[in-house]
Enzyme design. Sequence first.
Site, mmCIF file in Angstrom:
data_model
loop_
_atom_site.group_PDB
_atom_site.id
_atom_site.type_symbol
_atom_site.label_atom_id
_atom_site.label_comp_id
_atom_site.label_asym_id
_atom_site.label_seq_id
_atom_site.Cartn_x
_atom_site.Cartn_y
_atom_site.Cartn_z
ATOM 1 N N CYS A 1 0.983 -1.215 0.206
ATOM 2 C CA CYS A 1 0.242 0.044 -0.011
ATOM 3 C C CYS A 1 0.887 1.237 -0.195
ATOM 4 O O CYS A 1 0.502 1.867 0.044
ATOM 5 C CB CYS A 1 -0.942 -0.080 0.809
ATOM 6 S SG CYS A 1 -2.123 -1.095 0.751
ATOM 7 N N CYS B 1 -13.589 0.375 8.241
ATOM 8 C CA CYS B 1 -12.677 -0.235 7.104
ATOM 9 C C CYS B 1 -12.427 0.404 6.048
ATOM 10 O O CYS B 1 -13.735 0.683 4.884
ATOM 11 C CB CYS B 1 -12.636 -1.804 6.750
ATOM 12 S SG CYS B 1 -12.900 -2.925 7.856
ATOM 13 N N LYS C 1 -10.346 6.242 4.102
ATOM 14 C CA LYS C 1 -11.712 6.331 4.464
ATOM 15 C C LYS C 1 -12.799 6.250 3.745
ATOM 16 O O LYS C 1 -13.758 5.260 3.077
ATOM 17 C CB LYS C 1 -12.052 6.054 5.736
ATOM 18 C CG LYS C 1 -13.464 5.481 6.724
ATOM 19 C CD LYS C 1 -12.933 4.036 6.829
ATOM 20 C CE LYS C 1 -14.806 3.466 6.442
ATOM 21 N NZ LYS C 1 -15.631 3.535 5.332
ATOM 22 N N HIS D 1 -9.357 4.121 -1.807
ATOM 23 C CA HIS D 1 -7.612 3.024 -1.481
ATOM 24 C C HIS D 1 -7.249 2.225 -2.580
ATOM 25 O O HIS D 1 -7.881 1.167 -2.483
ATOM 26 C CB HIS D 1 -7.826 2.058 0.007
ATOM 27 C CG HIS D 1 -7.057 1.616 0.087
ATOM 28 N ND1 HIS D 1 -5.117 2.636 -0.437
ATOM 29 C CD2 HIS D 1 -6.421 0.141 0.881
ATOM 30 C CE1 HIS D 1 -3.995 1.874 0.048
ATOM 31 N NE2 HIS D 1 -4.776 0.966 0.715
#
Lengths: 398, 398
Positions: free
Chosen positions: B94, B221, B343, B347
């Site tokens: 990431c 998540c 969030k 992402h």
Amino acid sequence: MPTKKKENAMREVAVAGVGMTKFGVSEMTNVEMFTDAGLEAIRNSNIEPGDIDALFFGNCLGDFEEGQIHMAPFAHSALGLPMSAPATRFEGACATATVAIRHAALLVAAGVYDVVLAGGTERTTIMETPMATRTFAMGCHAQYESPTGLTFPGVFGMAAHMYSHKYDIPLDELKRHMAEVSVKNHFHGSMNPKAHFPKKITVEKVLSGPMIADPLQLLDCCPFSDGSAAVVIASADKVKSMTDKPVFIVGTGQASAGPLFLQQDLTVVKTRMTSIKRAYQEASIGPDDIDVCELHDCFTIAEILAIEALGFYEFGKGYAAATEGETKLGGCGVTINPSGGLKSKGHPIGATGAAQVVEIVEQLRGEAGERQVEGAKIGIVDTLGGDFGTICNIILRR
Amino acid sequence: MPTKKKENAMREVAVAGVGMTKFGVSEMTNVEMFTDAGLEAIRNSNIEPGDIDALFFGNCLGDFEEGQIHMAPFAHSALGLPMSAPATRFEGACATATVAIRHAALLVAAGVYDVVLAGGTERTTIMETPMATRTFAMGCHAQYESPTGLTFPGVFGMAAHMYSHKYDIPLDELKRHMAEVSVKNHFHGSMNPKAHFPKKITVEKVLSGPMIADPLQLLDCCPFSDGSAAVVIASADKVKSMTDKPVFIVGTGQASAGPLFLQQDLTVVKTRMTSIKRAYQEASIGPDDIDVCELHDCFTIAEILAIEALGFYEFGKGYAAATEGETKLGGCGVTINPSGGLKSKGHPIGATGAAQVVEIVEQLRGEAGERQVEGAKIGIVDTLGGDFGTICNIILRR
């Protein structure tokens, strides 16, 4: 950023030590193989893992091979490197490790790091050959090329046809010269204890092999291999205390190109010409100064294309170099692929560029044993990624 | 290497321009999205593609998404970059794009390049969420962690339990504070036209959502998103002619660590402390100097861990920051994730770090509109790759 002066001042950079696993079929993981190669390079540099400032790590397809992305930090911890020594993964298809080493050299030259471990690893034989061929063909363009069914043997088969046509060399004649490339590299590889296929072969054996992608037959093609290779790169200042046989990195180049339809003439690899021009300029030398060369013979025709674009032969004149014995150990030309090349030494994709650097370093140190190029002072590495999309060159000098 | 002086002299480096796609669900390929973001960054810098010296390209899983490795040269050609401007792919899970941008900044500082395009792209929604979860879980250790069934929600679920236990905060209480992180970031994201989920939510909605990995519920998540982001990095000298709002990169850090069993205490992310220490030192500042921060809130607990390790709060004291409104726009503390964070903004793995840099640059230019942090002068980017295996930080200043 550390400081703020105006002028750029790059430092001299050297390879302090090298390590590599035997190439072939391994039961070890990518990280385990790389740990072996990396620790050997660290020992060969007379330092400890704690002396490393950064890890520049190459791997191409660990996710398909082992379900592993983000492999660099795991290699980092297996090697016992300090947390403050960041681990960074590079991928440039078959040129992966060369690109990693080039960037390591640039950042040591810049003074960002003093001592960097760089190299690569690949575990291709965990896949059967057809699956490996399909998987690595993801280095072709997924939108424009892959839907045609193109894989790398196909790309280089087309290049061979174009070469035959462009220079009016009958295909049968070209095939014989291509076979001589394979015979030469296997002869070199027969003297390399780390080669995947260290056995001599004949032209007849090449020409009687199964057809893979016309006109390429089985022994025109390099194998898929498992293996890892790594080098320690240090500033000239640091290297003095590490080895009395430093090998200096005096020039690098890297260039990029898009899909095949934009490249048009596959016999003249313009990325290679762009990359090598920069490397020669940085090193203040030309092709006549090179004693030994490790280049990307993924297929026999690829070696012929490379010796032309690197400037050792004029375009259309390099095809008979192996046949004439010029590129063989002891020949009158630049010795090409004394390690056995990808063809005989093997081709663990993400490790290949690092293994090329290892061979040149051992040649320039005079440690290549039976396959030593006498008096070699300047060597060059040439690695090709994808269908000519990436070329990376590194010039080394003792 | 170019020259051979002894002393290292790094140049000042700035972001000249930024670009990003809307994050969300896209029909475009990774390369197409990156081309949009890259051309926007080039236009925003008032230059042409031919002015770019190199491309530092981030992508994490193009092979699983689109059957594409070696994506960098294809992005390079879609952008119309010169062949002599090499394209290099970075992968750090990431943290992929942050690592690419850090290396671009280092090489511009070193004088190897003057103008570099850097960023990343990812197309996650081409996979269904369960497949995407499994695929990106290849960022965990394939040998020691994946066989247990561990995926990233599990890693951060464990971290939340450890935090609750270590600091003796009842889990229900901690969950409420975690929910407040999500509510805050969605509030910020509601003002971001490029956010994947630009809608306000409530604590009740978070706490009534489906359980994902105890104690993390759905709205703890971040989503999987498609998107790209890119920045143009230039030497201070060059940037003068490109923009009158340069944002300087004044410090970077990167650190690496191995599998979870070696890390032990997931509440104290030592890689982050190692990385940020270097970045603060380079910038000659500390946490008290930071006005705005984009950090890696892949899960709500991750934001709490990050604000502590970055030095904004003592360990064990950051959990109520969102609840108290301190990290919200206009709050008394450092504004955290004004973009909406992972969030709410979304992402797209390989693009995330670049989008964080884009937000900080827009904040420091005073161009963040409704979500502008008043008077922001110094901002920081924090990106986490894998299960704490990579941390990369970039400090920017106007």
